[in-house]
Design an enzyme around this catalytic site. Structure first.
Site, PDB file in Angstrom:
ATOM      1  N   ARG A  26      66.086  20.490  21.076  1.00  0.00           N
ATOM      2  CA  ARG A  26      64.760  20.695  20.478  1.00  0.00           C
ATOM      3  C   ARG A  26      64.644  22.177  20.147  1.00  0.00           C
ATOM      4  O   ARG A  26      65.501  22.967  20.489  1.00  0.00           O
ATOM      5  CB  ARG A  26      63.616  20.178  21.365  1.00  0.00           C
ATOM      6  CG  ARG A  26      63.763  20.206  22.832  1.00  0.00           C
ATOM      7  CD  ARG A  26      63.801  21.569  23.460  1.00  0.00           C
ATOM      8  NE  ARG A  26      62.735  22.426  23.002  1.00  0.00           N
ATOM      9  CZ  ARG A  26      62.749  23.742  23.049  1.00  0.00           C
ATOM     10  NH1 ARG A  26      63.813  24.382  23.532  1.00  0.00           N
ATOM     11  NH2 ARG A  26      61.749  24.470  22.612  1.00  0.00           N
TER      12      ARG A  26
ATOM     13  N   ALA B  47      63.077  24.530  16.655  1.00  0.00           N
ATOM     14  CA  ALA B  47      63.317  24.396  15.215  1.00  0.00           C
ATOM     15  C   ALA B  47      64.726  24.805  14.759  1.00  0.00           C
ATOM     16  O   ALA B  47      65.427  24.008  14.109  1.00  0.00           O
ATOM     17  CB  ALA B  47      62.247  25.172  14.457  1.00  0.00           C
TER      18      ALA B  47
ATOM     19  N   GLN C 247      58.203  22.644  28.317  1.00  0.00           N
ATOM     20  CA  GLN C 247      59.289  23.527  27.866  1.00  0.00           C
ATOM     21  C   GLN C 247      59.203  24.901  28.541  1.00  0.00           C
ATOM     22  O   GLN C 247      60.226  25.562  28.741  1.00  0.00           O
ATOM     23  CB  GLN C 247      59.226  23.714  26.337  1.00  0.00           C
ATOM     24  CG  GLN C 247      59.618  22.506  25.531  1.00  0.00           C
ATOM     25  CD  GLN C 247      58.429  21.646  25.168  1.00  0.00           C
ATOM     26  OE1 GLN C 247      57.425  21.617  25.867  1.00  0.00           O
ATOM     27  NE2 GLN C 247      58.532  20.905  24.085  1.00  0.00           N
TER      28      GLN C 247
ATOM     29  N   ASP D 104      57.636  26.448  14.052  1.00  0.00           N
ATOM     30  CA  ASP D 104      58.404  25.318  13.506  1.00  0.00           C
ATOM     31  C   ASP D 104      58.342  25.266  11.992  1.00  0.00           C
ATOM     32  O   ASP D 104      59.242  24.737  11.340  1.00  0.00           O
ATOM     33  CB  ASP D 104      57.906  24.001  14.095  1.00  0.00           C
ATOM     34  CG  ASP D 104      58.382  23.866  15.524  1.00  0.00           C
ATOM     35  OD1 ASP D 104      57.771  24.491  16.399  1.00  0.00           O
ATOM     36  OD2 ASP D 104      59.413  23.204  15.740  1.00  0.00           O
TER      37      ASP D 104
ATOM     38  N   ASN E 107      53.346  25.615  15.433  1.00  0.00           N
ATOM     39  CA  ASN E 107      54.177  25.781  16.636  1.00  0.00           C
ATOM     40  C   ASN E 107      53.679  24.788  17.683  1.00  0.00           C
ATOM     41  O   ASN E 107      52.723  24.036  17.443  1.00  0.00           O
ATOM     42  CB  ASN E 107      54.106  27.232  17.143  1.00  0.00           C
ATOM     43  CG  ASN E 107      55.156  27.515  18.217  1.00  0.00           C
ATOM     44  OD1 ASN E 107      56.328  27.201  18.045  1.00  0.00           O
ATOM     45  ND2 ASN E 107      54.746  28.088  19.333  1.00  0.00           N
ATOM     46  N   LYS E 108      54.316  24.799  18.825  1.00  0.00           N
ATOM     47  CA  LYS E 108      54.007  23.849  19.899  1.00  0.00           C
ATOM     48  C   LYS E 108      52.503  23.758  20.169  1.00  0.00           C
ATOM     49  O   LYS E 108      51.801  24.762  20.187  1.00  0.00           O
ATOM     50  CB  LYS E 108      54.767  24.308  21.154  1.00  0.00           C
ATOM     51  CG  LYS E 108      54.579  23.485  22.408  1.00  0.00           C
ATOM     52  CD  LYS E 108      54.817  22.011  22.205  1.00  0.00           C
ATOM     53  CE  LYS E 108      56.158  21.687  21.567  1.00  0.00           C
ATOM     54  NZ  LYS E 108      56.218  20.272  21.064  1.00  0.00           N
TER      55      LYS E 108
HETATM   56  O1  MRU Z   1      58.895  20.069  20.520  1.00  0.00           O
HETATM   57  P1  MRU Z   1      59.827  21.243  20.584  1.00  0.00           P
HETATM   58  O2  MRU Z   1      60.261  21.605  21.955  1.00  0.00           O
HETATM   59  O3  MRU Z   1      60.974  21.085  19.615  1.00  0.00           O
HETATM   60  O4  MRU Z   1      58.939  22.459  20.035  1.00  0.00           O
HETATM   61  C1  MRU Z   1      59.553  23.714  19.934  1.00  0.00           C
HETATM   62  C2  MRU Z   1      58.620  24.790  19.563  1.00  0.00           C
HETATM   63  O5  MRU Z   1      57.458  24.583  19.305  1.00  0.00           O
HETATM   64  C3  MRU Z   1      59.211  26.165  19.440  1.00  0.00           C
HETATM   65  O6  MRU Z   1      58.275  27.140  19.774  1.00  0.00           O
HETATM   66  C4  MRU Z   1      59.666  26.378  17.990  1.00  0.00           C
HETATM   67  O7  MRU Z   1      60.502  25.345  17.570  1.00  0.00           O
HETATM   68  C5  MRU Z   1      60.360  27.665  17.806  1.00  0.00           C
HETATM   69  S1  MRU Z   1      61.936  27.678  18.579  1.00  0.00           S
HETATM   70  C6  MRU Z   1      62.720  29.115  18.232  1.00  0.00           C
END
Ligand code: MRU
Length: 365
Positions: A45, A47, A195, A236, A246-247
């Site tokens: 997981r 991006a 995470q 993302d 983002n998350k």
């Molecule tokens: O659902 P996830 O764990 O894939 O979400 C990830 C995020 O939101 C990260 O902050 C984002 O992808 C940036 S990673 C460098």
């Protein structure tokens, strides 16, 4: 350095992020549907990391295409890219990586199928190596925003595990430490997938970077106490005007940061910018399984019959963002202009603009 993903003997090998920090085990994919499943179920997981996984999945899929007929090969490859591209909707890196693979395929198609298959493997490996290099450049540029002695709040995991290595937000923190600054991190636990608790904490403890874990609802409390100097998060997908997905929970942190006059930075490579999307309104937000909210592993923690919403991301409007840290430098508002200039600097063809009609017709979206 943690190996998030690698190509080994015609297989894609990924550390299983669902199992961290309890177990360090690896998932080996020998067929592209396994890569799709790994992206969907969050074995991998983040991006940039899912972009690389998508590229490697496409390279795997290309090995299974038998016909020595360019038109058939193209059709088969496009179908595989479409399937992989549908694994998760929010991170644009997935589409970006598949478009790059499609462009590579088009460029080599006339030279025989074996040549295309090898070129696709090389391109996926190149993306992995480039991603690490880009993160290091981003770290160099971004560490300027951290002062000696700062405490930085981060949300989710934008570290080595979310990328080919080194990380975006955590890469900036790593670079600040390497530059000799004392930096402390507050990591939001990041409900519901944790995470922050499981991955960011794991990475930073391994790197001996002082980290304090807090639950998501504690951020305002510590900001009010003056214990947080900067917020740095990943993204993302960033729209042309700087709105950043983002998350889930990032938007709340940004609003809190504004209320407490704390600078709020987004760190992301140019491949996370989607200039075809004008504002955050148009960014697709993934809705995930309610079970992630109602359960802790196999234990049900919510009553039966409860209705649940589980959006995996939110969008922070550009007005809350102090700067966007990219490999080309720290972009300042107005973002519409600074993003345009950064993408020009990073080479727009890679982002899909300026494509020939033929390439445009064959991209994976
Ligand atoms: O659902 P996830 O764990 O894939 O979400 C990830 C995020 O939101 C990260 O902050 C984002 O992808 C940036 S990673 C460098």
């Amino acid at each position: 350095m943690i190996k998030t993903i690698d190509w080994k003997e015609n297989r894609v090998v990924m550390i299983d992020q669902r199992k961290l920090p309890w177990e360090e085990i690896y998932v080996v994919c020998s067929e592209y549907p396994q890569v799709i499943e790994a992206i969907r179920t969050m074995v991998i997981r983040g991006a940039p990391a899912i972009g690389i996984a998508a590229a490697m999945g496409a390279a795997l899929g290309a090995q299974t295409l038998a016909p020595d007929n360019p038109e058939e090969f193209r059709k088969g490859f496009q179908g595989i890219c479409r399937e992989i591209g549908a694994a998760r909707p929010t991170a644009v890196n997935l589409t970006w990586a598949l478009e790059r693979m499609s462009t590579t395929m088009e460029g080599r198609l006339s030279g025989g199928m074996k040549g295309v298959q090898k070129a696709l493997i090389r391109e996926a490996a190149r993306m992995l190596a480039e991603d690490v290099a880009i993160n290091k450049r981003m770290g160099q540029a971004g560490q300027e925003v951290i002062r000696d002695g700062d405490t930085v709040l981060t949300h989710c995991n934008a570290g080595a595990l979310a990328t080919g290595g080194y990380g975006t937000a955590l890469g900036v923190i790593r670079a600040a430490k390497a530059a000799g600054k004392k930096v402390r991190v507050f990591a939001d636990e990041t409900r519901p997938f944790l995470q922050g608790t499981r991955l960011t904490a794991w990475e930073l403890v391994r790197d001996h970077i002082p980290v304090t874990l807090i639950t998501d609802n504690m951020a305002g409390y510590f900001m009010k106490k003056g214990m947080i100097d900067r917020v740095i998060v990943g993204a993302d997908r960033i729209a042309a005007n700087g709105d950043a997905a983002n998350k889930i929970g990032t938007y709340s942190v940004a609003v809190l940061a504004r209320a407490h006059r704390i600078p709020f930075y987004v760190a992301a490579p140019c491949s996370t910018i989607d200039p075809r999307i004008k504002s955050g309104e148009a960014i697709p937000i993934e809705e995930r399984d309610p079970r992630e909210v109602t359960h802790w592993r196999d234990l049900r923690i919510a009553p039966e019959g409860i209705s649940v919403l589980n959006p995996a991301f939110d969008v922070t409007p550009h007005g809350y963002i102090t700067g966007i840290i990219t490999e080309t430098g720290v972009l300042q508002p107005p973002f519409t202009r600074s993003i345009r200039e950064a993408l020009r600097g990073a080479g727009m063809r890679e982002r899909g603009e300026g494509r020939s009609k033929r390439e445009a017709k064959n991209v994976a979206r």
